[in-house]
Write an enzyme that holds these catalytic residues in place. Structure first.
Site, PDB file in Angstrom:
ATOM      1  N   PHE A  22     -33.848  22.029  65.129  1.00 30.56           N
ATOM      2  CA  PHE A  22     -34.660  22.947  65.944  1.00 30.56           C
ATOM      3  C   PHE A  22     -36.090  22.471  65.822  1.00 30.56           C
ATOM      4  O   PHE A  22     -36.613  22.340  64.724  1.00 30.56           O
ATOM      5  CB  PHE A  22     -34.588  24.384  65.421  1.00 30.56           C
ATOM      6  CG  PHE A  22     -35.507  25.324  66.186  1.00 30.56           C
ATOM      7  CD1 PHE A  22     -34.991  26.229  67.100  1.00 30.56           C
ATOM      8  CD2 PHE A  22     -36.891  25.301  65.990  1.00 30.56           C
ATOM      9  CE1 PHE A  22     -35.831  27.080  67.810  1.00 30.56           C
ATOM     10  CE2 PHE A  22     -37.731  26.146  66.706  1.00 30.56           C
ATOM     11  CZ  PHE A  22     -37.205  27.043  67.611  1.00 30.56           C
ATOM     12  N   GLU A  23     -36.709  22.262  66.940  1.00 29.14           N
ATOM     13  CA  GLU A  23     -38.067  21.762  66.909  1.00 29.14           C
ATOM     14  C   GLU A  23     -38.736  22.171  68.208  1.00 29.14           C
ATOM     15  O   GLU A  23     -38.122  22.065  69.273  1.00 29.14           O
ATOM     16  CB  GLU A  23     -37.978  20.235  66.887  1.00 29.14           C
ATOM     17  CG  GLU A  23     -38.903  19.497  66.053  1.00 29.14           C
ATOM     18  CD  GLU A  23     -38.556  18.017  65.951  1.00 29.14           C
ATOM     19  OE1 GLU A  23     -38.136  17.375  66.914  1.00 29.14           O
ATOM     20  OE2 GLU A  23     -38.758  17.512  64.851  1.00 29.14           O
TER      21      GLU A  23
END
Ligand SMILES: Nc1nc2c(ncn2[C@@H]2O[C@H](COP(=O)(O)OP(=O)(O)OP(=O)(O)O)[C@@H](O)[C@H]2O)c(=O)[nH]1
Ligand SMILES: *[C@@H]1O[C@H](CO)[C@@H](O)[C@H](O)[C@H]1NC(C)=O
Ligand SMILES: *[C@@H]1O[C@H](CO)[C@@H](O)[C@H](O)[C@H]1NC(C)=O
Ligand SMILES: *[C@@H]1O[C@H](CO)[C@@H](O)[C@H](O)[C@H]1NC(C)=O
Ligand SMILES: *[C@@H]1O[C@H](CO)[C@@H](O)[C@H](O)[C@H]1NC(C)=O
Ligand SMILES: [Mg+2]
Length: 427
Positions: A312-313
């Site tokens: 997740f970024e």
């Protein structure tokens, strides 16, 4: 009504088969009358709260669709793709959702998309950008386009951005790989995993399809989001002039990166762009006790192995495109550690962001709930959980927030300046 139902249920269980058929047919007739009743009831309910719904969100301007609504027009209007998306979405940032994925992962990709759509993107309709080292199948494109509320585009990664560069010494590579397999390093036996990590570290942001955007959100197959997003994370980044956002932070397996920190120290020593007074160097190197929790993962270098979990970024592509980041990546790449060892894109992104960005340019999105097997994170504030309609259990043992394998406490302490009530404060 209840009486009737119980009576039939009881009767069904002890009646001969022919009789049961008759009763079932009766039941269907009764069901028809029932559905008409519910049609008018749902019509009534649909508008009951019109006057009191908050009007700030687009969602509340639309009739709320419930699965037992028989109102055909409402259903078909709401489902009409491209119409709502054309007009009634909140202001959008210059951003896309990016998924690097294989054709065979279609099912997991759809699950992740569905979850992100339901909890965030159905209001915004951001574009999805899919990347792959081989062409996407028609089936993959059709299914993911159907799942997306925004536009979709599909990119084929050029071979030179994906494959092992030809300056990698193949004999050394084979020897190193065997050593990693013997040491049972996670994914130590995989060449494609190494390509993937190097691509994510240094090439995803150079793909042509991403040139058109400033921000990206990374998504993977088989992940889930458990609460409605309370904000548009892209907007948060822009408003705070931040460049990188994460939700989970933890320790890396040291045996995947034996010499990464040596390479990083060389970079720090030789590159003028690293300013340890304003960056998050302390977050990477602090090994002190946090409360009563010792660092559970020992490390042999000054690096404490903390990294942001990059599956997740949310980030500013212009940061990765910057000369500083490119110099950093090139310096690491030349060491060959993406292939001779098994450097992950998570520590590489994290160390890059921690060294090259100011502390306040990194955002911990603590109100976003996220699950990537085996860990998840879930907001703990009661109000947030209600407001965002959370489905997650914050006391679940896989909620990593303050568990001993989490680096979040180090971030709070060294990144965002929070402290712990139960910890003795130094001042
Ligand atoms: N196109 C393509 N995508 C890949 C390849 N290997 C991995 N990916 C994608 O890269 C991302 C990371 O790979 P994962 O296998 O999820 O790696 P991980 O998250 O470190 O590990 P697990 O999820 O625990 O297996 C995912 O979005 C994968 O779909 C590959 O060979 N080709
Ligand atoms: C979108 O919906 C509105 C009303 O629901 C309708 O008037 C309009 O024609 C639709 N536009 C398109 C492009 O379908
Ligand atoms: C979005 O960002 C890209 C890359 O920075 C830029 O080229 C493009 O003009 C931007 N688009 C808009 C609408 O601002
Ligand atoms: C949440 O998880 C904990 C630990 O697994 C469990 O004891 C508890 O019953 C769960 N609560 C709910 C509401 O599921
Ligand atoms: C980070 O942690 C170290 C060790 O506890 C401490 O000395 C330092 O002041 C912290 N830095 C910040 C910015 O909080
Ligand atoms: Mg994964």
């Amino acid at each position: 009504m209840w009486f009737w139902f119980k009576h039939v249920a009881f009767a069904l269980s002890c009646m001969p088969l022919v009789m049961q058929l008759v009763v079932r047919i009766e039941g269907i007739r009764a069901g028809h009358a029932l559905s008409q009743h519910f049609t008018s009831r749902s019509e009534e309910l649909l508008h009951m709260y019109d006057a009191v719904r908050p009007s700030t969100k687009v969602r509340s301007l639309l009739p709320k669709l419930s699965s037992n609504t028989y109102e055909k027009d409402v259903v078909s209007n709401y489902m009409h793709k491209g119409n709502i998306s054309g007009e009634a979405h909140p202001p959008r940032e210059n951003a896309t959702i990016v998924m690097l994925v294989r054709n065979m992962e279609l099912e997991g990709a759809l699950e992740s998309m569905r979850s992100l759509e339901d909890h965030f993107n159905r209001e915004y309709h951001y574009d999805f950008t899919f990347l792959n080292d081989v062409p996407f199948t028609e089936e993959f494109k059709r299914a993911t386009t159907a799942m997306a509320s925004g536009k979709t585009q599909y990119g084929l990664i050029p071979e030179e951005d994906w494959n092992r560069p030809d300056w990698i010494d193949e004999d050394k590579f084979a020897r190193c790989m065997k050593k990693m397999v013997d040491e049972e390093v996670m994914y130590g036996d995989s060449t494609s995993y190494r390509n993937m990590c190097r691509f994510n570290s240094g090439y995803f942001f150079r793909q042509k399809l991403l040139d058109a955007y400033d921000y990206y959100l990374r998504i993977e197959p088989d992940v889930a989001y458990y609460c409605d997003f309370p904000y548009d994370p892209f907007k948060v980044l822009r408003q705070r002039k931040a460049k990188y956002g994460f939700v989970i932070s933890m320790y890396e397996y040291e045996n995947t990166i034996p010499t990464l920190w040596d390479a990083v120290e060389e970079f720090i020593a030789t590159d003028a762009s690293v300013h340890n007074d304003v960056n998050s160097y302390n977050f990477l190197t602090d090994k002190s006790l946090i409360g009563r929790l010792a660092p559970i993962v020992p490390s042999t270098s000054d690096y404490n192995l903390c990294h942001f979990w990059s599956n997740f970024e949310v980030g500013d592509l212009n940061f990765f495109r910057s000369d500083e980041y490119l110099r950093y990546f090139d310096h690491l790449d030349k060491k060959g550690g993406f292939h001779y060892e098994r450097w992950g894109d998570a520590p590489v992104h994290s160390i890059g962001a921690a060294l090259l960005l100011k502390r306040e340019e990194i955002v911990h999105f603590d109100q976003i709930s996220y699950y990537h097997p085996p860990f998840m994170t879930c907001p703990t504030a009661h109000d947030a959980r209600l407001d965002q309609r959370c489905l997650c259990n914050m006391t679940d043992p896989f909620n990593i927030d303050v568990s001993p394998n989490s680096c979040l406490m180090r971030w709070w302490k060294n990144g965002s300046g929070k402290f712990f009530i139960r910890e003795d404060r130094e001042t």
